[in-house]
Design a protein around this motif. Structure first.
Motif, PDB file in Angstrom:
ATOM      1  N   SER A 180      25.418  -0.463 -97.789  1.00  0.00           N
ATOM      2  CA  SER A 180      25.509  -1.057 -96.550  1.00  0.00           C
ATOM      3  C   SER A 180      24.531  -0.985 -95.696  1.00  0.00           C
ATOM      4  CB  SER A 180      26.695  -0.289 -95.927  1.00  0.00           C
ATOM      5  OG  SER A 180      27.916  -0.451 -96.589  1.00  0.00           O
ATOM      6  N   ARG A 181      23.629   0.041 -95.588  1.00  0.00           N
ATOM      7  CA  ARG A 181      22.642   0.098 -94.862  1.00  0.00           C
ATOM      8  C   ARG A 181      21.506  -0.887 -95.312  1.00  0.00           C
ATOM      9  NH1 ARG A 181      21.839   6.525 -93.692  1.00  0.00           N
ATOM     10  NH2 ARG A 181      23.928   6.591 -92.648  1.00  0.00           N
ATOM     11  N   VAL A 235      22.078  -3.546 -97.459  1.00  0.00           N
ATOM     12  CA  VAL A 235      22.334  -5.129 -97.345  1.00  0.00           C
ATOM     13  C   VAL A 235      22.600  -5.532 -95.926  1.00  0.00           C
ATOM     14  CG1 VAL A 235      24.350  -6.576 -98.154  1.00  0.00           C
ATOM     15  CG2 VAL A 235      23.517  -5.000 -99.662  1.00  0.00           C
ATOM     16  N   GLY A 236      23.003  -4.491 -95.215  1.00  0.00           N
ATOM     17  CA  GLY A 236      23.108  -4.827 -93.750  1.00  0.00           C
ATOM     18  C   GLY A 236      24.443  -5.379 -93.698  1.00  0.00           C
ATOM     19  N   GLU A 237      25.365  -5.396 -94.344  1.00  0.00           N
ATOM     20  CA  GLU A 237      26.725  -5.814 -94.242  1.00  0.00           C
ATOM     21  C   GLU A 237      27.747  -4.705 -94.644  1.00  0.00           C
ATOM     22  OE1 GLU A 237      28.573  -8.200 -97.902  1.00  0.00           O
ATOM     23  OE2 GLU A 237      26.611  -8.905 -97.140  1.00  0.00           O
ATOM     24  N   SER A 238      28.925  -4.620 -94.030  1.00  0.00           N
ATOM     25  CA  SER A 238      29.850  -3.662 -94.352  1.00  0.00           C
ATOM     26  C   SER A 238      30.470  -3.779 -95.727  1.00  0.00           C
ATOM     27  CB  SER A 238      30.685  -3.497 -93.273  1.00  0.00           C
ATOM     28  OG  SER A 238      31.870  -2.691 -93.385  1.00  0.00           O
ATOM     29  N   LEU A 239      30.441  -2.855 -96.420  1.00  0.00           N
ATOM     30  CA  LEU A 239      31.421  -2.750 -97.755  1.00  0.00           C
ATOM     31  C   LEU A 239      32.724  -2.039 -97.555  1.00  0.00           C
ATOM     32  CD1 LEU A 239      28.374  -2.231-100.132  1.00  0.00           C
ATOM     33  CD2 LEU A 239      29.419  -4.143 -99.552  1.00  0.00           C
ATOM     34  N   ALA A 240      33.392  -2.515 -96.210  1.00  0.00           N
ATOM     35  CA  ALA A 240      34.396  -1.721 -96.122  1.00  0.00           C
ATOM     36  C   ALA A 240      35.633  -2.308 -97.043  1.00  0.00           C
ATOM     37  CB  ALA A 240      34.816  -2.087 -94.411  1.00  0.00           C
ATOM     38  N   VAL A 297      29.293  10.600-104.777  1.00  0.00           N
ATOM     39  CA  VAL A 297      28.116   9.555-104.949  1.00  0.00           C
ATOM     40  C   VAL A 297      28.478   8.030-104.723  1.00  0.00           C
ATOM     41  CG1 VAL A 297      26.758   8.655-106.922  1.00  0.00           C
ATOM     42  CG2 VAL A 297      27.039  11.139-106.669  1.00  0.00           C
ATOM     43  N   GLY A 298      29.599   7.592-105.104  1.00  0.00           N
ATOM     44  CA  GLY A 298      30.192   6.414-104.544  1.00  0.00           C
ATOM     45  C   GLY A 298      30.069   5.922-103.192  1.00  0.00           C
ATOM     46  N   THR A 299      30.519   7.216-102.338  1.00  0.00           N
ATOM     47  CA  THR A 299      30.710   7.155-101.035  1.00  0.00           C
ATOM     48  C   THR A 299      29.145   7.034-100.455  1.00  0.00           C
ATOM     49  OG1 THR A 299      32.693   8.391-101.020  1.00  0.00           O
ATOM     50  CG2 THR A 299      31.274   7.965 -98.757  1.00  0.00           C
ATOM     51  N   ILE A 300      28.291   7.918-100.906  1.00  0.00           N
ATOM     52  CA  ILE A 300      26.841   7.691-100.705  1.00  0.00           C
ATOM     53  C   ILE A 300      26.165   6.228-100.928  1.00  0.00           C
ATOM     54  CG2 ILE A 300      24.456   8.767-100.984  1.00  0.00           C
ATOM     55  CD1 ILE A 300      25.946  11.542-101.046  1.00  0.00           C
ATOM     56  N   ALA A 301      26.373   5.966-102.159  1.00  0.00           N
ATOM     57  CA  ALA A 301      26.103   4.832-102.798  1.00  0.00           C
ATOM     58  C   ALA A 301      26.457   3.633-101.847  1.00  0.00           C
ATOM     59  CB  ALA A 301      26.379   4.613-104.020  1.00  0.00           C
ATOM     60  N   VAL A 302      27.789   3.462-101.411  1.00  0.00           N
ATOM     61  CA  VAL A 302      28.305   2.472-100.476  1.00  0.00           C
ATOM     62  C   VAL A 302      27.687   2.512 -99.123  1.00  0.00           C
ATOM     63  CG1 VAL A 302      30.258   1.500 -99.441  1.00  0.00           C
ATOM     64  CG2 VAL A 302      30.385   2.214-101.732  1.00  0.00           C
ATOM     65  N   ASP A 303      27.568   3.715 -98.598  1.00  0.00           N
ATOM     66  CA  ASP A 303      26.810   3.802 -97.341  1.00  0.00           C
ATOM     67  C   ASP A 303      25.336   3.262 -97.363  1.00  0.00           C
ATOM     68  OD1 ASP A 303      29.022   4.824 -96.281  1.00  0.00           O
ATOM     69  OD2 ASP A 303      28.332   6.932 -96.164  1.00  0.00           O
ATOM     70  N   LEU A 304      24.578   3.788 -98.482  1.00  0.00           N
ATOM     71  CA  LEU A 304      23.326   3.212 -98.400  1.00  0.00           C
ATOM     72  C   LEU A 304      23.148   1.639 -98.746  1.00  0.00           C
ATOM     73  CD1 LEU A 304      21.775   6.016-100.783  1.00  0.00           C
ATOM     74  CD2 LEU A 304      21.045   5.543 -98.553  1.00  0.00           C
TER      75      LEU A 304
END
Length: 185
Positions: A147-148, A150-155, A138-145
């Motif tokens: 990122s999309r 917000v438009g910036e990378s949460l790397a 869920v964390g990975t999915i949440a970060v991907d969502l």
């Protein structure tokens, strides 16, 4: 003979002739002496032997009857003792069987409780593993969502972890209060 016959005509028929009485008495005395000297002692011996045999037989029969009664009483006592012993053995066997049954049931309950506890522990461990995997996913999915959106990378790892924790905390606070996310109902 004529003389005797002649006198017989004058003779009273009710009274016997005296010569016949003498001859009859002598013959009776001789017969009595022979019987008394030879026959009666033999008969007495035979009767005595028979009486002894009968009395001996009766005594032997009474002795045998007494022994048989004594043996019967012994057999009855042994039979009663055997029945008592059999009843005691049956009672002991029932007690032993009940003890074994109780032990087997106790062991079965212990084994059942142990299996149930092990199953619950395994279930709890699997639940925790699944919750961890779901959090990660869920964390990975949440970060991907995010990122999309917000438009910036949460790397950045620290930023990602903070974002995931914040998201999960928000999900838990909006849930039912038992730790399950609102969308997992």
């Amino acid at each position: 003979m004529y003389f005797l016959a002649a006198e017989g005509a004058e003779h009273n028929p009710i009274l016997p002739i005296w010569q016949e009485i003498v001859v009859g008495s002598i013959a009776f005395a001789l017969l009595f002496i022979v019987l008394a000297k030879f026959v009666f002692p033999r008969m007495e011996q035979t009767f005595q032997a028979r009486v002894d045999a009968i009395e001996g037989g009766i005594k032997r029969a009474e002795t045998a009857q007494a022994e048989a009664n004594q043996l019967l009483e012994q057999y009855k006592a042994q039979l009663a003792e055997a029945r008592t012993e059999a009843a005691r053995i049956r009672d002991d066997a029932r007690v032993d069987a009940e003890g074994i049954r109780t032990d087997v049931l106790a062991k079965a309950r212990e084994e059942s409780d142990r299996i149930i506890a092990a199953g619950r522990e395994q279930l709890a461990a699997e639940r925790q593993t699944i919750v961890r995997e779901l959090r990660t996913e869920v964390g990975t999915i949440a970060v991907d969502l995010a990122s999309r959106i917000v438009g910036e990378s949460l790397a950045d790892e620290a930023r990602r972890r903070g974002t995931v924790e914040r998201f999960l905390t928000d999900l838990e606070s909006t849930g039912t209060g038992n730790g399950t996310p609102a969308g997992a109902r």
